[in-house]
Motif scaffolding. Structure first.
Motif, PDB file in Angstrom:
ATOM      1  N   HIS A  26       0.858  -1.191   0.000  1.00  0.00           N
ATOM      2  CA  HIS A  26       0.000   0.000   0.000  1.00  0.00           C
ATOM      3  C   HIS A  26       0.886   1.231   0.000  1.00  0.00           C
ATOM      4  O   HIS A  26       2.128   1.114  -0.035  1.00  0.00           O
ATOM      5  CB  HIS A  26      -0.963  -0.010   1.197  1.00  0.00           C
ATOM      6  CG  HIS A  26      -0.313  -0.425   2.491  1.00  0.00           C
ATOM      7  ND1 HIS A  26       0.594   0.368   3.151  1.00  0.00           N
ATOM      8  CD2 HIS A  26      -0.436  -1.564   3.232  1.00  0.00           C
ATOM      9  CE1 HIS A  26       0.997  -0.251   4.253  1.00  0.00           C
ATOM     10  NE2 HIS A  26       0.406  -1.426   4.325  1.00  0.00           N
ATOM     11  N   LEU A  27       0.308   2.407   0.042  1.00  0.00           N
ATOM     12  CA  LEU A  27       1.085   3.646  -0.071  1.00  0.00           C
ATOM     13  C   LEU A  27       2.055   3.834   1.091  1.00  0.00           C
ATOM     14  O   LEU A  27       3.183   4.294   0.896  1.00  0.00           O
ATOM     15  CB  LEU A  27       0.140   4.851  -0.153  1.00  0.00           C
ATOM     16  CG  LEU A  27      -0.704   4.960  -1.423  1.00  0.00           C
ATOM     17  CD1 LEU A  27      -1.619   6.180  -1.338  1.00  0.00           C
ATOM     18  CD2 LEU A  27       0.172   5.049  -2.669  1.00  0.00           C
ATOM     19  N   LEU A  28       1.651   3.491   2.297  1.00  0.00           N
ATOM     20  CA  LEU A  28       2.555   3.624   3.442  1.00  0.00           C
ATOM     21  C   LEU A  28       3.726   2.663   3.305  1.00  0.00           C
ATOM     22  O   LEU A  28       4.866   3.008   3.627  1.00  0.00           O
ATOM     23  CB  LEU A  28       1.805   3.362   4.750  1.00  0.00           C
ATOM     24  CG  LEU A  28       2.653   3.439   6.033  1.00  0.00           C
ATOM     25  CD1 LEU A  28       3.237   4.832   6.223  1.00  0.00           C
ATOM     26  CD2 LEU A  28       1.815   3.036   7.257  1.00  0.00           C
ATOM     27  N   HIS A  29       3.475   1.474   2.806  1.00  0.00           N
ATOM     28  CA  HIS A  29       4.535   0.489   2.603  1.00  0.00           C
ATOM     29  C   HIS A  29       5.530   0.978   1.546  1.00  0.00           C
ATOM     30  O   HIS A  29       6.746   0.811   1.691  1.00  0.00           O
ATOM     31  CB  HIS A  29       3.916  -0.852   2.177  1.00  0.00           C
ATOM     32  CG  HIS A  29       4.924  -1.948   2.032  1.00  0.00           C
ATOM     33  ND1 HIS A  29       4.943  -2.793   0.953  1.00  0.00           N
ATOM     34  CD2 HIS A  29       5.948  -2.337   2.829  1.00  0.00           C
ATOM     35  CE1 HIS A  29       5.926  -3.661   1.086  1.00  0.00           C
ATOM     36  NE2 HIS A  29       6.552  -3.412   2.213  1.00  0.00           N
ATOM     37  N   LEU A  30       5.037   1.589   0.487  1.00  0.00           N
ATOM     38  CA  LEU A  30       5.907   2.151  -0.543  1.00  0.00           C
ATOM     39  C   LEU A  30       6.786   3.250   0.048  1.00  0.00           C
ATOM     40  O   LEU A  30       7.995   3.311  -0.200  1.00  0.00           O
ATOM     41  CB  LEU A  30       5.066   2.696  -1.692  1.00  0.00           C
ATOM     42  CG  LEU A  30       5.814   3.421  -2.829  1.00  0.00           C
ATOM     43  CD1 LEU A  30       6.839   2.506  -3.474  1.00  0.00           C
ATOM     44  CD2 LEU A  30       4.821   3.941  -3.858  1.00  0.00           C
ATOM     45  N   TYR A  31       6.189   4.117   0.830  1.00  0.00           N
ATOM     46  CA  TYR A  31       6.952   5.190   1.488  1.00  0.00           C
ATOM     47  C   TYR A  31       8.008   4.594   2.414  1.00  0.00           C
ATOM     48  O   TYR A  31       9.139   5.088   2.503  1.00  0.00           O
ATOM     49  CB  TYR A  31       5.990   6.080   2.268  1.00  0.00           C
ATOM     50  CG  TYR A  31       6.613   7.333   2.818  1.00  0.00           C
ATOM     51  CD1 TYR A  31       6.716   8.477   2.037  1.00  0.00           C
ATOM     52  CD2 TYR A  31       7.100   7.372   4.120  1.00  0.00           C
ATOM     53  CE1 TYR A  31       7.293   9.630   2.542  1.00  0.00           C
ATOM     54  CE2 TYR A  31       7.684   8.518   4.628  1.00  0.00           C
ATOM     55  CZ  TYR A  31       7.780   9.649   3.837  1.00  0.00           C
ATOM     56  OH  TYR A  31       8.366  10.783   4.331  1.00  0.00           O
ATOM     57  N   TYR A  32       7.651   3.533   3.107  1.00  0.00           N
ATOM     58  CA  TYR A  32       8.567   2.853   4.021  1.00  0.00           C
ATOM     59  C   TYR A  32       9.825   2.392   3.283  1.00  0.00           C
ATOM     60  O   TYR A  32      10.938   2.527   3.783  1.00  0.00           O
ATOM     61  CB  TYR A  32       7.854   1.657   4.648  1.00  0.00           C
ATOM     62  CG  TYR A  32       8.668   0.856   5.633  1.00  0.00           C
ATOM     63  CD1 TYR A  32       8.700   1.196   6.983  1.00  0.00           C
ATOM     64  CD2 TYR A  32       9.404  -0.256   5.228  1.00  0.00           C
ATOM     65  CE1 TYR A  32       9.439   0.466   7.893  1.00  0.00           C
ATOM     66  CE2 TYR A  32      10.150  -0.988   6.126  1.00  0.00           C
ATOM     67  CZ  TYR A  32      10.166  -0.633   7.464  1.00  0.00           C
ATOM     68  OH  TYR A  32      10.914  -1.364   8.358  1.00  0.00           O
ATOM     69  N   HIS A  33       9.657   1.875   2.063  1.00  0.00           N
ATOM     70  CA  HIS A  33      10.802   1.404   1.288  1.00  0.00           C
ATOM     71  C   HIS A  33      11.696   2.553   0.838  1.00  0.00           C
ATOM     72  O   HIS A  33      12.903   2.369   0.658  1.00  0.00           O
ATOM     73  CB  HIS A  33      10.330   0.604   0.074  1.00  0.00           C
ATOM     74  CG  HIS A  33      10.063  -0.829   0.394  1.00  0.00           C
ATOM     75  ND1 HIS A  33      11.061  -1.757   0.565  1.00  0.00           N
ATOM     76  CD2 HIS A  33       8.903  -1.500   0.602  1.00  0.00           C
ATOM     77  CE1 HIS A  33      10.542  -2.930   0.845  1.00  0.00           C
ATOM     78  NE2 HIS A  33       9.241  -2.806   0.874  1.00  0.00           N
ATOM     79  N   TRP A  34      11.121   3.717   0.637  1.00  0.00           N
ATOM     80  CA  TRP A  34      11.944   4.867   0.279  1.00  0.00           C
ATOM     81  C   TRP A  34      12.731   5.386   1.472  1.00  0.00           C
ATOM     82  O   TRP A  34      13.837   5.879   1.344  1.00  0.00           O
ATOM     83  CB  TRP A  34      11.083   5.977  -0.306  1.00  0.00           C
ATOM     84  CG  TRP A  34      10.833   5.813  -1.767  1.00  0.00           C
ATOM     85  CD1 TRP A  34      11.708   5.353  -2.702  1.00  0.00           C
ATOM     86  CD2 TRP A  34       9.619   6.101  -2.463  1.00  0.00           C
ATOM     87  NE1 TRP A  34      11.100   5.334  -3.948  1.00  0.00           N
ATOM     88  CE2 TRP A  34       9.835   5.795  -3.831  1.00  0.00           C
ATOM     89  CE3 TRP A  34       8.374   6.586  -2.079  1.00  0.00           C
ATOM     90  CZ2 TRP A  34       8.854   5.961  -4.801  1.00  0.00           C
ATOM     91  CZ3 TRP A  34       7.388   6.762  -3.048  1.00  0.00           C
ATOM     92  CH2 TRP A  34       7.635   6.453  -4.394  1.00  0.00           C
TER      93      TRP A  34
END
Length: 433
Positions: free
Chosen positions: A200-208
Protein backbone atom coordinates in the motif's frame (compact mmCIF):
# COMPACT_ATOMS: atom_id res chain seq x y z
CA UNK A 1 -16.44 -25.24 12.83
CA UNK A 2 -14.96 -26.23 9.46
CA UNK A 3 -16.58 -23.21 7.80
CA UNK A 4 -15.08 -20.83 10.37
CA UNK A 5 -11.65 -22.43 9.99
CA UNK A 6 -11.82 -22.13 6.19
CA UNK A 7 -12.80 -18.47 6.49
CA UNK A 8 -9.91 -17.85 8.88
CA UNK A 9 -7.34 -19.48 6.60
CA UNK A 10 -8.71 -17.63 3.61
CA UNK A 11 -8.23 -14.30 5.34
CA UNK A 12 -4.50 -14.87 5.91
CA UNK A 13 -2.07 -13.33 5.39
CA UNK A 14 -3.46 -9.82 5.53
CA UNK A 15 -1.41 -6.80 4.44
CA UNK A 16 -3.41 -3.89 5.91
CA UNK A 17 -3.82 -4.23 9.65
CA UNK A 18 -5.09 -2.09 12.48
CA UNK A 19 -2.75 -0.13 14.71
CA UNK A 20 -2.05 -2.52 17.62
CA UNK A 21 -4.01 -1.54 20.71
CA UNK A 22 -0.91 -1.65 22.92
CA UNK A 23 0.67 1.31 21.09
CA UNK A 24 -2.29 3.39 19.94
CA UNK A 25 -3.67 4.59 23.26
CA UNK A 26 -1.08 7.29 23.89
CA UNK A 27 -1.44 9.11 20.53
CA UNK A 28 -4.81 8.15 19.05
CA UNK A 29 -5.06 11.28 16.92
CA UNK A 30 -1.83 10.49 15.08
CA UNK A 31 -3.39 7.31 13.66
CA UNK A 32 -6.74 8.75 12.58
CA UNK A 33 -7.46 10.67 9.35
CA UNK A 34 -8.15 14.38 9.67
CA UNK A 35 -10.01 15.12 6.43
CA UNK A 36 -10.54 12.03 4.24
CA UNK A 37 -11.31 8.34 4.68
CA UNK A 38 -9.54 5.87 2.41
CA UNK A 39 -10.46 2.20 2.66
CA UNK A 40 -12.99 0.57 4.98
CA UNK A 41 -11.62 1.18 8.49
CA UNK A 42 -12.79 4.81 8.69
CA UNK A 43 -15.38 4.65 5.92
CA UNK A 44 -18.55 6.59 6.73
CA UNK A 45 -17.21 8.51 9.72
CA UNK A 46 -19.17 11.71 10.12
CA UNK A 47 -16.31 14.22 10.37
CA UNK A 48 -14.83 12.90 7.09
CA UNK A 49 -17.91 13.39 4.92
CA UNK A 50 -16.99 16.84 3.60
CA UNK A 51 -14.61 15.46 0.96
CA UNK A 52 -16.78 12.54 -0.15
CA UNK A 53 -18.41 14.63 -2.88
CA UNK A 54 -14.97 15.52 -4.22
CA UNK A 55 -14.26 11.84 -4.81
CA UNK A 56 -16.96 11.82 -7.51
CA UNK A 57 -15.48 14.94 -9.09
CA UNK A 58 -12.01 13.42 -9.09
CA UNK A 59 -13.42 10.26 -10.69
CA UNK A 60 -14.92 12.38 -13.47
CA UNK A 61 -11.66 14.31 -13.94
CA UNK A 62 -9.64 11.10 -14.11
CA UNK A 63 -11.96 9.55 -16.71
CA UNK A 64 -11.63 12.69 -18.82
CA UNK A 65 -7.86 12.07 -18.96
CA UNK A 66 -8.23 8.48 -20.16
CA UNK A 67 -6.11 7.64 -23.19
CA UNK A 68 -7.90 4.32 -23.61
CA UNK A 69 -11.46 5.68 -23.53
CA UNK A 70 -12.11 3.61 -20.44
CA UNK A 71 -15.71 3.71 -19.25
CA UNK A 72 -17.06 3.83 -15.73
CA UNK A 73 -18.53 0.37 -16.29
CA UNK A 74 -15.09 -1.02 -17.17
CA UNK A 75 -13.61 0.38 -13.96
CA UNK A 76 -16.47 -1.04 -11.89
CA UNK A 77 -16.02 -4.42 -13.58
CA UNK A 78 -12.32 -4.48 -12.70
CA UNK A 79 -13.04 -3.56 -9.09
CA UNK A 80 -15.63 -6.32 -8.90
CA UNK A 81 -13.06 -8.81 -10.20
CA UNK A 82 -10.59 -7.68 -7.52
CA UNK A 83 -13.09 -7.59 -4.66
CA UNK A 84 -12.25 -10.99 -3.15
CA UNK A 85 -8.51 -10.35 -3.14
CA UNK A 86 -8.97 -6.80 -1.84
CA UNK A 87 -11.14 -7.96 1.09
CA UNK A 88 -8.51 -10.52 2.05
CA UNK A 89 -5.95 -7.71 2.34
CA UNK A 90 -7.54 -6.45 5.56
CA UNK A 91 -7.03 -7.92 8.99
CA UNK A 92 -10.72 -7.53 9.83
CA UNK A 93 -13.86 -8.75 8.13
CA UNK A 94 -15.27 -5.79 6.21
CA UNK A 95 -18.97 -5.22 6.90
CA UNK A 96 -19.85 -3.67 3.56
CA UNK A 97 -22.02 -5.20 0.86
CA UNK A 98 -20.35 -6.17 -2.39
CA UNK A 99 -21.78 -3.08 -4.10
CA UNK A 100 -20.63 -0.76 -1.31
CA UNK A 101 -17.16 -2.27 -1.18
CA UNK A 102 -16.64 -2.08 -4.96
CA UNK A 103 -17.83 1.54 -5.07
CA UNK A 104 -15.54 2.48 -2.17
CA UNK A 105 -12.49 0.93 -3.87
CA UNK A 106 -13.30 2.67 -7.16
CA UNK A 107 -13.83 6.12 -5.63
CA UNK A 108 -10.86 5.92 -3.26
CA UNK A 109 -8.47 4.52 -5.87
CA UNK A 110 -9.43 7.10 -8.50
CA UNK A 111 -9.25 9.90 -5.92
CA UNK A 112 -5.68 8.92 -5.01
CA UNK A 113 -4.53 8.83 -8.65
CA UNK A 114 -6.19 12.13 -9.56
CA UNK A 115 -4.88 13.74 -6.38
CA UNK A 116 -1.31 12.81 -7.35
CA UNK A 117 -1.88 14.07 -10.89
CA UNK A 118 -3.28 17.41 -9.74
CA UNK A 119 -0.40 17.85 -7.30
CA UNK A 120 2.10 17.06 -10.06
CA UNK A 121 0.44 19.62 -12.33
CA UNK A 122 0.30 22.15 -9.46
CA UNK A 123 -3.47 22.39 -9.66
CA UNK A 124 -3.58 23.03 -5.93
CA UNK A 125 -1.79 26.38 -5.94
CA UNK A 126 -3.48 29.33 -4.23
CA UNK A 127 -5.45 26.92 -2.02
CA UNK A 128 -8.02 26.13 -4.70
CA UNK A 129 -8.66 22.78 -3.00
CA UNK A 130 -9.20 22.37 0.74
CA UNK A 131 -6.77 20.51 2.96
CA UNK A 132 -4.13 19.42 0.42
CA UNK A 133 -1.46 19.06 3.10
CA UNK A 134 -3.78 17.07 5.38
CA UNK A 135 -4.88 14.78 2.54
CA UNK A 136 -1.26 13.93 1.84
CA UNK A 137 -0.74 13.00 5.50
CA UNK A 138 -4.00 11.03 5.63
CA UNK A 139 -2.81 8.92 2.68
CA UNK A 140 0.14 7.74 4.80
CA UNK A 141 -1.84 6.50 7.79
CA UNK A 142 -1.75 2.75 8.41
CA UNK A 143 -5.52 2.41 8.84
CA UNK A 144 -6.28 4.63 5.83
CA UNK A 145 -5.07 2.36 3.03
CA UNK A 146 -6.36 0.36 0.09
CA UNK A 147 -4.29 -2.39 -1.59
CA UNK A 148 -1.66 -1.01 -3.94
CA UNK A 149 -2.72 -3.42 -6.70
CA UNK A 150 -6.12 -1.68 -6.79
CA UNK A 151 -4.48 1.67 -7.55
CA UNK A 152 -2.18 0.05 -10.13
CA UNK A 153 -5.04 -1.64 -11.96
CA UNK A 154 -7.06 1.58 -12.14
CA UNK A 155 -4.04 3.52 -13.40
CA UNK A 156 -3.34 0.97 -16.13
CA UNK A 157 -6.98 0.91 -17.21
CA UNK A 158 -7.14 4.68 -17.53
CA UNK A 159 -3.78 5.29 -19.20
CA UNK A 160 -2.80 1.89 -20.63
CA UNK A 161 0.39 1.14 -22.53
CA UNK A 162 3.91 1.29 -21.14
CA UNK A 163 5.53 4.23 -19.39
CA UNK A 164 7.70 4.93 -22.45
CA UNK A 165 4.68 5.31 -24.74
CA UNK A 166 2.58 7.71 -22.68
CA UNK A 167 2.91 11.34 -21.69
CA UNK A 168 1.64 10.86 -18.14
CA UNK A 169 4.39 10.10 -15.57
CA UNK A 170 4.35 6.62 -14.09
CA UNK A 171 2.35 5.99 -10.93
CA UNK A 172 5.55 5.57 -8.90
CA UNK A 173 6.95 8.86 -10.23
CA UNK A 174 3.76 10.69 -9.28
CA UNK A 175 3.84 9.30 -5.76
CA UNK A 176 7.52 10.03 -5.27
CA UNK A 177 7.05 13.61 -6.49
CA UNK A 178 4.54 14.50 -3.79
CA UNK A 179 6.71 13.01 -1.06
CA UNK A 180 9.84 14.82 -2.22
CA UNK A 181 7.98 18.12 -2.55
CA UNK A 182 6.46 17.78 0.93
CA UNK A 183 9.73 16.75 2.59
CA UNK A 184 8.07 15.33 5.69
CA UNK A 185 10.66 12.67 6.51
CA UNK A 186 14.16 12.19 5.11
CA UNK A 187 14.03 10.26 1.83
CA UNK A 188 17.46 9.37 0.48
CA UNK A 189 16.86 6.10 -1.34
CA UNK A 190 15.81 5.69 -4.95
CA UNK A 191 15.58 1.92 -4.73
CA UNK A 192 12.23 0.19 -4.93
CA UNK A 193 10.90 -3.26 -4.14
CA UNK A 194 9.36 -5.24 -7.00
CA UNK A 195 5.87 -3.78 -7.73
CA UNK A 196 4.21 -7.06 -6.73
CA UNK A 197 5.64 -6.65 -3.21
CA UNK A 198 4.28 -3.14 -2.58
CA UNK A 199 1.36 -3.56 -0.20
CA UNK A 200 0.00 0.00 0.00
CA UNK A 201 1.09 3.65 -0.07
CA UNK A 202 2.55 3.62 3.44
CA UNK A 203 4.54 0.49 2.60
CA UNK A 204 5.91 2.15 -0.54
CA UNK A 205 6.95 5.19 1.49
CA UNK A 206 8.57 2.85 4.02
CA UNK A 207 10.80 1.40 1.29
CA UNK A 208 11.94 4.87 0.28
CA UNK A 209 12.81 5.77 3.85
CA UNK A 210 14.37 2.41 4.78
CA UNK A 211 15.73 0.47 1.79
CA UNK A 212 15.37 -3.23 2.52
CA UNK A 213 18.79 -4.16 1.12
CA UNK A 214 20.77 -1.71 3.28
CA UNK A 215 22.50 -3.06 6.37
CA UNK A 216 23.77 -0.91 9.25
CA UNK A 217 27.40 0.15 8.97
CA UNK A 218 29.56 -1.85 11.34
CA UNK A 219 31.02 0.17 14.19
CA UNK A 220 34.78 0.69 14.29
CA UNK A 221 36.37 -1.34 17.08
CA UNK A 222 39.77 0.38 17.03
CA UNK A 223 40.94 2.55 19.89
CA UNK A 224 41.30 6.30 19.37
CA UNK A 225 44.87 7.52 18.61
CA UNK A 226 45.36 9.16 22.03
CA UNK A 227 44.25 6.01 23.82
CA UNK A 228 46.76 3.95 21.83
CA UNK A 229 49.48 6.48 22.75
CA UNK A 230 48.80 6.42 26.49
CA UNK A 231 48.45 2.65 26.50
CA UNK A 232 52.25 2.53 26.08
CA UNK A 233 52.53 3.66 29.70
CA UNK A 234 51.35 0.95 32.14
CA UNK A 235 50.20 3.43 34.78
CA UNK A 236 47.98 5.29 32.33
CA UNK A 237 46.30 2.36 30.55
CA UNK A 238 42.53 2.63 30.45
CA UNK A 239 40.66 0.14 32.52
CA UNK A 240 38.57 -1.58 29.88
CA UNK A 241 35.75 -3.94 30.69
CA UNK A 242 35.52 -7.08 28.65
CA UNK A 243 33.82 -6.40 25.33
CA UNK A 244 30.31 -7.74 25.50
CA UNK A 245 27.46 -7.86 23.03
CA UNK A 246 24.90 -8.55 25.70
CA UNK A 247 21.49 -7.35 24.46
CA UNK A 248 20.54 -4.00 25.92
CA UNK A 249 17.37 -1.97 25.68
CA UNK A 250 18.84 1.52 26.07
CA UNK A 251 21.96 3.60 25.78
CA UNK A 252 22.69 6.72 27.80
CA UNK A 253 21.24 10.09 26.90
CA UNK A 254 23.03 12.66 24.76
CA UNK A 255 24.01 14.67 27.84
CA UNK A 256 25.45 11.63 29.61
CA UNK A 257 27.30 10.40 26.53
CA UNK A 258 28.77 13.86 26.01
CA UNK A 259 30.15 13.72 29.56
CA UNK A 260 31.59 10.27 28.77
CA UNK A 261 33.54 11.67 25.82
CA UNK A 262 31.19 10.91 22.93
CA UNK A 263 31.10 13.48 20.13
CA UNK A 264 27.95 14.05 18.03
CA UNK A 265 28.10 15.09 14.38
CA UNK A 266 25.66 15.50 11.54
CA UNK A 267 26.11 12.82 8.87
CA UNK A 268 27.47 14.50 5.77
CA UNK A 269 25.99 12.29 3.01
CA UNK A 270 23.61 9.79 4.58
CA UNK A 271 22.27 6.92 2.48
CA UNK A 272 18.97 6.98 4.39
CA UNK A 273 17.57 8.11 7.73
CA UNK A 274 18.98 5.03 9.54
CA UNK A 275 22.55 5.67 8.39
CA UNK A 276 23.80 6.26 11.93
CA UNK A 277 27.35 5.20 12.81
CA UNK A 278 29.54 5.12 15.91
CA UNK A 279 33.32 5.07 15.44
CA UNK A 280 36.13 6.09 17.79
CA UNK A 281 33.73 7.87 20.11
CA UNK A 282 32.00 9.83 17.34
CA UNK A 283 28.32 9.26 16.61
CA UNK A 284 27.19 10.55 13.22
CA UNK A 285 23.44 11.00 12.73
CA UNK A 286 21.58 12.26 9.62
CA UNK A 287 19.72 15.54 9.91
CA UNK A 288 16.14 15.15 11.18
CA UNK A 289 13.45 17.77 10.74
CA UNK A 290 10.56 17.32 13.17
CA UNK A 291 7.25 19.14 12.80
CA UNK A 292 3.52 18.46 12.91
CA UNK A 293 3.73 16.70 9.52
CA UNK A 294 6.55 14.31 10.35
CA UNK A 295 5.02 13.24 13.67
CA UNK A 296 2.11 11.18 12.24
CA UNK A 297 4.34 9.70 9.51
CA UNK A 298 6.98 8.42 11.93
CA UNK A 299 4.29 7.19 14.30
CA UNK A 300 2.51 5.24 11.55
CA UNK A 301 5.77 3.79 10.22
CA UNK A 302 6.35 2.28 13.68
CA UNK A 303 2.73 1.07 13.75
CA UNK A 304 3.17 -0.55 10.33
CA UNK A 305 6.15 -2.56 11.58
CA UNK A 306 4.23 -3.61 14.66
CA UNK A 307 1.11 -4.62 12.70
CA UNK A 308 2.81 -7.15 10.39
CA UNK A 309 4.14 -10.29 12.07
CA UNK A 310 7.26 -10.81 9.93
CA UNK A 311 8.00 -7.13 9.18
CA UNK A 312 11.46 -5.80 10.09
CA UNK A 313 11.62 -3.46 13.08
CA UNK A 314 14.02 -0.92 11.58
CA UNK A 315 12.00 2.24 12.28
CA UNK A 316 11.17 0.88 15.73
CA UNK A 317 14.91 0.46 16.32
CA UNK A 318 15.52 4.05 15.16
CA UNK A 319 12.79 5.24 17.54
CA UNK A 320 14.39 3.28 20.39
CA UNK A 321 17.74 4.94 19.65
CA UNK A 322 16.26 8.44 19.59
CA UNK A 323 14.25 7.71 22.74
CA UNK A 324 17.50 6.74 24.47
CA UNK A 325 19.43 9.78 23.26
CA UNK A 326 16.66 12.24 24.12
CA UNK A 327 15.37 12.33 27.69
CA UNK A 328 15.05 16.05 28.33
CA UNK A 329 14.97 19.36 26.49
CA UNK A 330 18.72 19.67 27.27
CA UNK A 331 19.39 16.62 25.07
CA UNK A 332 17.34 18.18 22.26
CA UNK A 333 19.29 21.44 22.59
CA UNK A 334 22.61 19.59 22.25
CA UNK A 335 21.47 17.80 19.08
CA UNK A 336 20.19 21.11 17.72
CA UNK A 337 23.60 22.73 18.27
CA UNK A 338 25.15 19.82 16.36
CA UNK A 339 22.69 20.48 13.50
CA UNK A 340 21.25 16.97 13.88
CA UNK A 341 17.73 18.03 14.83
CA UNK A 342 15.61 20.95 13.73
CA UNK A 343 12.02 21.33 14.81
CA UNK A 344 8.94 23.49 14.48
CA UNK A 345 7.16 22.20 17.54
CA UNK A 346 6.28 24.32 20.55
CA UNK A 347 9.43 23.63 22.55
CA UNK A 348 12.38 21.30 23.06
CA UNK A 349 10.35 19.65 25.79
CA UNK A 350 7.65 18.72 23.26
CA UNK A 351 10.29 17.18 20.96
CA UNK A 352 11.59 15.11 23.86
CA UNK A 353 8.06 14.01 24.76
CA UNK A 354 7.36 12.94 21.18
CA UNK A 355 10.44 10.71 20.91
CA UNK A 356 9.86 9.28 24.39
CA UNK A 357 6.38 8.16 23.32
CA UNK A 358 7.18 7.15 19.72
CA UNK A 359 7.98 3.51 20.42
CA UNK A 360 6.33 3.19 23.82
CA UNK A 361 5.14 -0.42 24.35
CA UNK A 362 6.47 -1.43 20.92
CA UNK A 363 7.79 -4.99 20.59
CA UNK A 364 11.38 -5.50 19.40
CA UNK A 365 14.03 -8.22 19.59
CA UNK A 366 16.77 -6.78 21.81
CA UNK A 367 19.44 -9.11 20.47
CA UNK A 368 18.83 -8.52 16.78
CA UNK A 369 17.37 -5.12 15.98
CA UNK A 370 18.88 -2.63 13.54
CA UNK A 371 21.02 -0.77 16.09
CA UNK A 372 21.70 -3.61 18.55
CA UNK A 373 25.43 -3.67 17.72
CA UNK A 374 25.67 0.12 17.91
CA UNK A 375 24.02 -0.03 21.36
CA UNK A 376 26.65 -2.53 22.53
CA UNK A 377 29.51 -0.44 21.14
CA UNK A 378 28.26 2.78 22.74
CA UNK A 379 27.82 1.12 26.13
CA UNK A 380 31.28 -0.46 25.89
CA UNK A 381 32.80 2.92 25.08
CA UNK A 382 30.98 4.63 27.93
CA UNK A 383 32.06 1.96 30.45
CA UNK A 384 35.73 2.72 29.76
CA UNK A 385 37.06 5.05 32.48
CA UNK A 386 39.67 6.49 30.12
CA UNK A 387 37.04 8.15 27.99
CA UNK A 388 35.45 9.80 31.02
CA UNK A 389 38.85 11.08 32.22
CA UNK A 390 39.67 12.47 28.80
CA UNK A 391 36.24 14.12 28.50
CA UNK A 392 36.61 15.69 31.95
CA UNK A 393 40.07 16.99 31.02
CA UNK A 394 38.73 18.58 27.84
CA UNK A 395 35.70 20.02 29.64
CA UNK A 396 37.69 21.46 32.54
CA UNK A 397 40.71 22.81 30.67
CA UNK A 398 39.90 23.17 26.99
CA UNK A 399 36.25 24.21 26.95
CA UNK A 400 36.95 27.96 26.52
CA UNK A 401 39.88 30.30 25.76
CA UNK A 402 40.22 31.52 29.35
CA UNK A 403 40.52 27.96 30.64
CA UNK A 404 43.20 27.23 28.02
CA UNK A 405 45.11 30.43 28.93
CA UNK A 406 44.91 29.53 32.60
CA UNK A 407 46.26 26.05 31.88
CA UNK A 408 49.10 27.44 29.75
CA UNK A 409 49.96 30.01 32.42
CA UNK A 410 49.94 27.29 35.09
CA UNK A 411 52.25 25.11 32.98
CA UNK A 412 54.63 28.03 32.36
CA UNK A 413 54.64 28.85 36.09
CA UNK A 414 55.27 25.18 36.88
CA UNK A 415 58.13 25.08 34.39
CA UNK A 416 59.71 28.27 35.79
CA UNK A 417 59.36 26.94 39.33
CA UNK A 418 61.02 23.69 38.26
CA UNK A 419 63.89 25.58 36.59
CA UNK A 420 64.35 27.84 39.62
CA UNK A 421 64.48 24.83 41.93
CA UNK A 422 66.86 23.00 39.60
CA UNK A 423 69.35 25.89 39.42
CA UNK A 424 69.13 26.45 43.16
CA UNK A 425 70.04 22.81 43.84
CA UNK A 426 72.64 22.83 41.09
CA UNK A 427 74.34 25.94 42.47
CA UNK A 428 74.42 24.35 45.95
CA UNK A 429 76.27 21.27 44.77
CA UNK A 430 78.30 23.04 42.09
CA UNK A 431 79.06 26.50 43.47
CA UNK A 432 80.67 28.93 41.02
CA UNK A 433 84.45 29.28 41.13
Amino acid sequence: MATKLDALLESEPYTIGRVPAYIRERNKKLYEPMVIAIGPYHHGREHLQALEKHKWRFLRDLLSRSTTETSLEALLGKMKALEREARRSYSESIRLTSKEFVKMMLLDGCFIIEFFLKFHERDFVNNTFPGVQYIHLDLLLLENQIPFFVIEELFELVFGGTAENRETPSLIELIRHIHMESGDVNMHSRTLPPPAKILHLLHLYYHWVVPAAVKPSRSDHHSPPLERLFSCFPSMKSEKPERSHKPTLFIASTTELLEAGVTFRKKASPRHMLDITFRNGVMEIPFNHIDDNSKPILTNLVAFEQSILDAPRNITSFSLLMDSLINTEKDVAILQRCDIIDHFLGSEEEVARFFNQLCEHAVIDLSDHYFSELFSEVNFYRDSKWHSYRARLVHDYFSNPWAILSLVAALILLALTFLQTFFAIYSYFRPPN
